[in-house]
Write a protein that holds these residues in place. Structure first.
Motif, PDB file in Angstrom:
ATOM      1  N   GLY A  26       0.711  -1.061   0.092  1.00  0.00           N
ATOM      2  CA  GLY A  26      -0.027  -0.030  -0.204  1.00  0.00           C
ATOM      3  C   GLY A  26       0.741   1.327   0.155  1.00  0.00           C
ATOM      4  O   GLY A  26       0.253   2.193   0.308  1.00  0.00           O
ATOM      5  N   PHE A  27       2.099   1.269  -0.135  1.00  0.00           N
ATOM      6  CA  PHE A  27       3.055   2.339  -0.182  1.00  0.00           C
ATOM      7  C   PHE A  27       2.753   3.027  -1.576  1.00  0.00           C
ATOM      8  O   PHE A  27       2.525   2.398  -2.566  1.00  0.00           O
ATOM      9  CB  PHE A  27       4.420   1.958  -0.117  1.00  0.00           C
ATOM     10  N   ASN A  28       3.014   4.435  -1.408  1.00  0.00           N
ATOM     11  CA  ASN A  28       2.899   5.149  -2.761  1.00  0.00           C
ATOM     12  C   ASN A  28       4.400   5.397  -3.296  1.00  0.00           C
ATOM     13  O   ASN A  28       5.213   5.538  -2.701  1.00  0.00           O
ATOM     14  CB  ASN A  28       2.366   6.683  -2.578  1.00  0.00           C
ATOM     15  N   ALA A  29       4.589   4.919  -4.679  1.00  0.00           N
ATOM     16  CA  ALA A  29       5.581   5.078  -5.512  1.00  0.00           C
ATOM     17  C   ALA A  29       5.913   6.613  -5.738  1.00  0.00           C
ATOM     18  O   ALA A  29       5.143   7.173  -6.762  1.00  0.00           O
ATOM     19  CB  ALA A  29       5.774   4.244  -6.562  1.00  0.00           C
ATOM     20  N   ASP A  30       6.772   7.357  -5.167  1.00  0.00           N
ATOM     21  CA  ASP A  30       6.714   8.608  -5.194  1.00  0.00           C
ATOM     22  C   ASP A  30       7.695   9.032  -6.197  1.00  0.00           C
ATOM     23  O   ASP A  30       7.672  10.121  -7.164  1.00  0.00           O
ATOM     24  CB  ASP A  30       7.220   9.354  -3.910  1.00  0.00           C
ATOM     25  N   ARG A  81      -5.504  -7.130   8.767  1.00  0.00           N
ATOM     26  CA  ARG A  81      -6.484  -7.412   7.507  1.00  0.00           C
ATOM     27  C   ARG A  81      -6.146  -6.669   6.503  1.00  0.00           C
ATOM     28  O   ARG A  81      -6.339  -7.420   5.426  1.00  0.00           O
ATOM     29  CB  ARG A  81      -7.933  -6.859   8.238  1.00  0.00           C
ATOM     30  N   GLN A  82      -5.753  -5.574   6.522  1.00  0.00           N
ATOM     31  CA  GLN A  82      -5.334  -4.873   5.261  1.00  0.00           C
ATOM     32  C   GLN A  82      -4.056  -5.766   4.493  1.00  0.00           C
ATOM     33  O   GLN A  82      -4.036  -5.814   3.357  1.00  0.00           O
ATOM     34  CB  GLN A  82      -4.789  -3.345   5.602  1.00  0.00           C
ATOM     35  N   LEU A  83      -3.240  -5.994   5.310  1.00  0.00           N
ATOM     36  CA  LEU A  83      -1.972  -6.929   4.799  1.00  0.00           C
ATOM     37  C   LEU A  83      -2.249  -7.940   4.216  1.00  0.00           C
ATOM     38  O   LEU A  83      -1.948  -8.497   3.035  1.00  0.00           O
ATOM     39  CB  LEU A  83      -0.805  -7.121   5.804  1.00  0.00           C
ATOM     40  N   LEU A  84      -3.304  -9.089   4.991  1.00  0.00           N
ATOM     41  CA  LEU A  84      -3.592 -10.193   4.519  1.00  0.00           C
ATOM     42  C   LEU A  84      -4.566  -9.829   3.239  1.00  0.00           C
ATOM     43  O   LEU A  84      -4.319 -10.906   2.334  1.00  0.00           O
ATOM     44  CB  LEU A  84      -4.529 -10.846   5.736  1.00  0.00           C
ATOM     45  N   ASP A  85      -5.444  -9.135   3.182  1.00  0.00           N
ATOM     46  CA  ASP A  85      -6.206  -8.811   2.038  1.00  0.00           C
ATOM     47  C   ASP A  85      -5.440  -8.516   0.624  1.00  0.00           C
ATOM     48  O   ASP A  85      -5.868  -8.746  -0.420  1.00  0.00           O
ATOM     49  CB  ASP A  85      -7.085  -7.540   2.220  1.00  0.00           C
ATOM     50  N   ALA A  86      -4.303  -7.865   1.015  1.00  0.00           N
ATOM     51  CA  ALA A  86      -3.277  -7.548  -0.148  1.00  0.00           C
ATOM     52  C   ALA A  86      -2.566  -8.608  -0.452  1.00  0.00           C
ATOM     53  O   ALA A  86      -1.406  -8.548  -1.464  1.00  0.00           O
ATOM     54  CB  ALA A  86      -2.250  -6.318   0.140  1.00  0.00           C
ATOM     55  N   GLY A  87      -2.556 -10.017   0.471  1.00  0.00           N
ATOM     56  CA  GLY A  87      -1.863 -10.901  -0.119  1.00  0.00           C
ATOM     57  C   GLY A  87      -0.361 -11.145   0.604  1.00  0.00           C
ATOM     58  O   GLY A  87       0.495 -11.836   0.269  1.00  0.00           O
ATOM     59  N   ILE A  88      -0.223 -10.469   1.624  1.00  0.00           N
ATOM     60  CA  ILE A  88       1.027 -10.110   2.275  1.00  0.00           C
ATOM     61  C   ILE A  88       0.879 -10.956   3.825  1.00  0.00           C
ATOM     62  O   ILE A  88      -0.123 -11.150   4.399  1.00  0.00           O
ATOM     63  CB  ILE A  88       1.274  -8.685   3.042  1.00  0.00           C
ATOM     64  N   VAL A 102       1.717  -6.298  14.795  1.00  0.00           N
ATOM     65  CA  VAL A 102       1.732  -7.136  13.853  1.00  0.00           C
ATOM     66  C   VAL A 102       2.948  -6.780  13.095  1.00  0.00           C
ATOM     67  O   VAL A 102       3.741  -5.785  13.033  1.00  0.00           O
ATOM     68  CB  VAL A 102       0.657  -6.665  13.013  1.00  0.00           C
ATOM     69  N   HIS A 103       3.637  -8.077  12.600  1.00  0.00           N
ATOM     70  CA  HIS A 103       5.002  -8.161  12.214  1.00  0.00           C
ATOM     71  C   HIS A 103       4.628  -8.777  10.669  1.00  0.00           C
ATOM     72  O   HIS A 103       3.875  -9.619  10.453  1.00  0.00           O
ATOM     73  CB  HIS A 103       5.877  -9.011  12.975  1.00  0.00           C
TER      74      HIS A 103
END
Length: 123
Positions: A26-30, A81-88, A102-103
């Motif tokens: 979810g990081f933005n590529a600046d 949840r956000q990480l898991l939803d992103a497949g992480i 959370v790690h």
């Protein structure tokens, strides 16, 4: 005088793989700029953060997989949840008296800790 951390190097072996991973988180590529042969600067920023990470070529002498970074989040369960939803792959929430954690790790083994705390002391 305020001291503000703005950029943290994260050592990686494959810049494009790492960039894709952090965007998946979810990081933005600046920025993604090849300054010259041997120097590629890729800046990525987590949503809502005033501090970014930099990956690339010629950025740091640190060995890939050796960086550890802690980030404060509002809700550890929601962050997981956000990480898991992103497949992480993310750890279970670890509840401690000083916060809930959370790690997760990136493809090179750099470790991230997300900490949700009830309140911060003033000062």
């Amino acid at each position: 005088m305020d001291w503000k951390i703005e950029l943290i190097p994260v050592p990686v072996t494959d810049v494009d793989r790492a960039k894709a991973f952090y965007q998946q988180v979810g990081f933005n590529a600046d920025h993604d700029h090849r300054v010259h042969e041997g120097l590629r600067f890729v800046q990525l920023t987590p949503s809502g953060s005033a501090c970014s990470i930099v990956i690339g070529e010629g950025i740091t002498d640190m060995a890939p997989g050796t960086q550890q970074i802690q980030v404060v989040v509002a809700d550890a369960e929601a962050a997981r949840r956000q990480l898991l939803d992103a497949g992480i792959d993310a750890s279970e929430v670890d509840v401690q008296p000083w916060g809930s954690f959370v790690h997760f790790g990136d493809p090179d083994g750099n470790r991230w800790s997300l900490q949700a705390i009830e309140s911060r002391p003033n000062g």
